[in-house]
Structure formats: C-alpha cells, structure tokens
Write an enzyme that holds these catalytic residues in place. Sequence first.
Site, mmCIF file in Angstrom:
data_model
loop_
_atom_site.group_PDB
_atom_site.id
_atom_site.type_symbol
_atom_site.label_atom_id
_atom_site.label_comp_id
_atom_site.label_asym_id
_atom_site.label_seq_id
_atom_site.Cartn_x
_atom_site.Cartn_y
_atom_site.Cartn_z
ATOM 1 N N GLU A 183 36.749 16.027 6.615
ATOM 2 C CA GLU A 183 36.897 17.992 6.738
ATOM 3 C C GLU A 183 35.775 17.106 8.745
ATOM 4 O OE1 GLU A 183 33.731 19.071 3.346
ATOM 5 O OE2 GLU A 183 32.992 17.659 4.115
HETATM 6 C C1 ACM Z 1 34.869 15.288 0.607
HETATM 7 O O1 ACM Z 1 34.269 15.561 -0.877
HETATM 8 N N1 ACM Z 1 34.538 15.579 1.791
HETATM 9 C C2 ACM Z 1 35.420 14.141 0.332
#
Ligand code: ACM
Length: 514
Positions: free
Chosen positions: A333
């Site tokens: 992310e």
């Molecule tokens: C995640 O759940 N951001 C790896």
Amino acid sequence: MLLLIFAACATDTTDTGADPHDTADTADSGDTADTGDSGAAVSVIPQPLVVTELGGTFSLDQAMTVWGEGDAAPVAEALAARLRAATGYAVPVEAPGTIRLALGGAEPAEGYTLEVNDAGVELTASDADGLYFGAQTLLQLAPPAVYTSSPVSGVDWTLPTVQIEDAPRFAWRGLMLDVARHFFTVAEVERQIDWMAVHKLNRLHLHLSDDQGWRIEIKSWPDLAIVGGASEVGGGPGGYYTQDELRALIAYAAERHITVVPEVDFPGHANAALSAYPELNESGVPAEEYTGVGVISTPLWLDGPDTLQFVSDVWGELAALSPDTIVHIGGDEAVDINASDYAAFIQWLQADLSADGYTLIGWDEIGPAGLDAPFYAQYWYDLDNTRDALARGAQILASPSGHAYLDMKQSKDAAYGQTWAGIIDTRTAWDWEPVPNGMVEADVIGVEGCLWTEYIDDTAKMDFMLWPRAAAIAERGWSQPGTWEDFRARLGHHGARLDALGVGYAADPEVDWE
Ligand code: ACM
C-alpha cells in the site's frame, strides 16, 4: 482396525487451485462417516497424514518416564514437563522411558512416526522439529486435561493404541500479529506462541511498525521507539520491545520450534517513523502522530538525504536480531509513491539486505518491483502481483484476505472486526486451497493467518479473533485436503483442549462443541 489415509493426493494436489472440500471425498475413507470416528479416540488437529488405529489402549500412570538423548533431550524434557504439570506425577526423563523419543529416522523434514502400543510410546523423527510436532500429536491423544497448568485428579490418562505417520504439506505455517496498531506485551504474545505450538504452526510474523506505532528499539535511531512507540490506535500509550525483550521472545518461540519473522513496513505505512525524526520529512518537521483506524500509509521521503541510511541502519540492527535469514520488508500500500520510485527502493533494499546474507519477503505489491530470486511474496490481495513475483522466481506465501485475514468478522453481527474482505467464519478459514490457480505446490512455501489489530485492543479480543480460526489455518498449512465435516467434528473435541489451555475462543455455532 480403522485406517484413515489422507495421503491419497499427498504428492500431487498441486496445480488445480481446487477447493479442498471438493477433493476431499476421494481422499477420505468412508469409514470415518460410518463409525462417526472423528468422535472416537484419535481426533487430532491438524489432521495427520496416515492414522492407523490399533484398537487398544495404553495407560500413562505414576511410574511413567520419558526418554530422549542428544537433540531429542529438550523435546523429551518439554513433553515430560507438560505431563508433570497436568498429572502431578513425577515423570522423570530417564532411560529406558515409557515414552521414547529418538532421532535418526528417515522421516521427511518436520515429520514423525508415532506408535502407541501395549508396551508404551515410540516417537521417531529425522529432526528435532519432527519430534516436537510428534509430541504435540501425542498430547492430543491424551484427555484434554493434559493441557491444564495444575494437576487434575480423577483423570484416566489413557491413550488409544495407534500408528501415525505424519509430515507437513507446507514448510511455512504462520501467524502474523500486528503489534503496531495496538501494542501487545511479550507475555501477551507468548500466550499465543504456546497455542501456536499446539497446532504445529512454526512461523510468528511480527508486524513491528505502521503509521500508528513503532514497536522495536533501534539503538542508532532511539526516538523511533521512544517517540514513534508512544502511540497506538485510539490514542493509548503504545509501547515497544527493547532488543533484549525481542531476543527473549525469539528464544521463547524457538523453544517451541517457532521462528519469529520480524517486519518493519517501508516505504508506505511509515508515519510513526516520520513522527520521530524531522530530518526524515521533506517539510523538516516531524509528521503528526496518527491514531486513527483508516490506512493513511504515509510514505518515506525517498529523495531525502538521510532516508536510505536510516532504512539501512534499521535493517542492520533488526536483521541481526532475526533468528532466520528471511526477513519481512512490508512493501504494501505505498499508494503515494510512483511505481518506478517504489521499484527502485525495493530493489535497493533487496541489495542492502542480501549483502548481509538476508532474503526478503514482502506483501504481494513487491511482485512487479523487478526483484531477482530468491525472494518471497505474501499473497494477500492481488493475484496479478503475485504472479509477477512468481514469474521472477519468487515462492509464494498464501494469506488470501478472504480466508486468512483473521481481523475480519466471524459473523455479520459480530461486535467488532473488519468486513472488507468478507465474513470469515471457521469454515471459510479452513475451506480454501493454498495453491492459487495456475501455480503448482512447489511455488508455495506455505500459509499464514494474519491478525491486524486496528480493532483488537486486548487479549480477550485477540483470543476470540484468532481461535479457532488459526487452528483452521494450521490445518490448511499442515494437512492434506480433507472434508469440512471431518474437521468440524474434530474441532468439536478440540474445544475442550482450548478450554484447558485457557483460550477464549469464538464458539462458532456451526461446530458441535463438546
Ligand atoms: C495489508 O493488508 N495491507 C498487507
């Protein structure tokens, strides 16, 4: 005699990506359903490969002894200690042994052969891990009271006579705990380690940093822990592990044949680090502390003059603490970093770590980052990214969020938990195939259940979210595919073990708990 063979598809279930529920009917002996035998004496989680019940019993009494020498001795001592605690008997570790543990077998890695016969118990393995996991199976043959911490009277300590040959399907059977969103102490994590061991889980992945908190002492950048550690979701005090505390936790896990995998998460999710040091921020002022639940994923300032040295220093200290050469670099992310800067950073980090002999694992976003094998990608969300990683020679760790994200609610009306990846009841946590479509078994190193803790702020919630779903993940990682009905029946028995262990598990209404 009842022969349960779960090995029918042991060597080649690899490339279908099939639902384990579908393959199970061919692998499962019809005898199981006819006799209701999952309710009989041998009821083990995770399901062993081959179980041959011999139809008799063997009693552990006051005179029992345990014996194992050399590398078998610590396992013998741990087993004797458990039996002592529950029975109140002396249970010395001395030859020849009512329960005999021996190395030197030809079993596969982590596998074991266990025989309970009229004369006693023989446990053999080719490595100490196998002996340890075999000892866990032996304990599950005993009455559930074997897991209590003080002696229970009036228990008939009888074992069924049986031959078991067992070995894991996957080498990595993990649990991830996010200690960043909410901090959990060493003692609180050790409880989970104890219960992981019962289920033959062998990797504890600690998510040690995120936007809301930094949880590990780094001596060269002390304010990471002192400042970045003093926050958590909801504005609580946070906390961090000193390096000595992490070492102690690693040693505690190692005694239970569990390897700790440390993660600090860069280049996104870096707010807590940036809140500790102004020089890591382009603005020249520290990032504001963040205690919300939403993902903000504050990025590292990759062009900053101190940033790469900072990351290198952090990993220099953390990798040196790691008990294994595989370390988790996060990488998920990084929404505010463009793809080429992201790839350049991840490649640089791989080079920095590999210069010191370490191999990285990262979340599936690292797939398109142009890494060279060896590396590992943890599939949680994006199968295309995961396939990119595979194409570059990675092995895959399977944590598909729709099955393995244990922060999801277990029922629609659960009081807390996330829902974005779906409702994950016990069956959903159990009923999936770790090898994604188009891949083969050798592409997958294993499975991992993940507990993110935005909404988990105490151990009661942690227990409730992890168990029994982590037992379902353990079976997915250790056992060959089977039937839900069989697992459901074994889990019904297992509840008494979880009770004896003191686990505050979620009593899924689909299971007939005994
Ligand atoms: C995640 O759940 N951001 C790896």
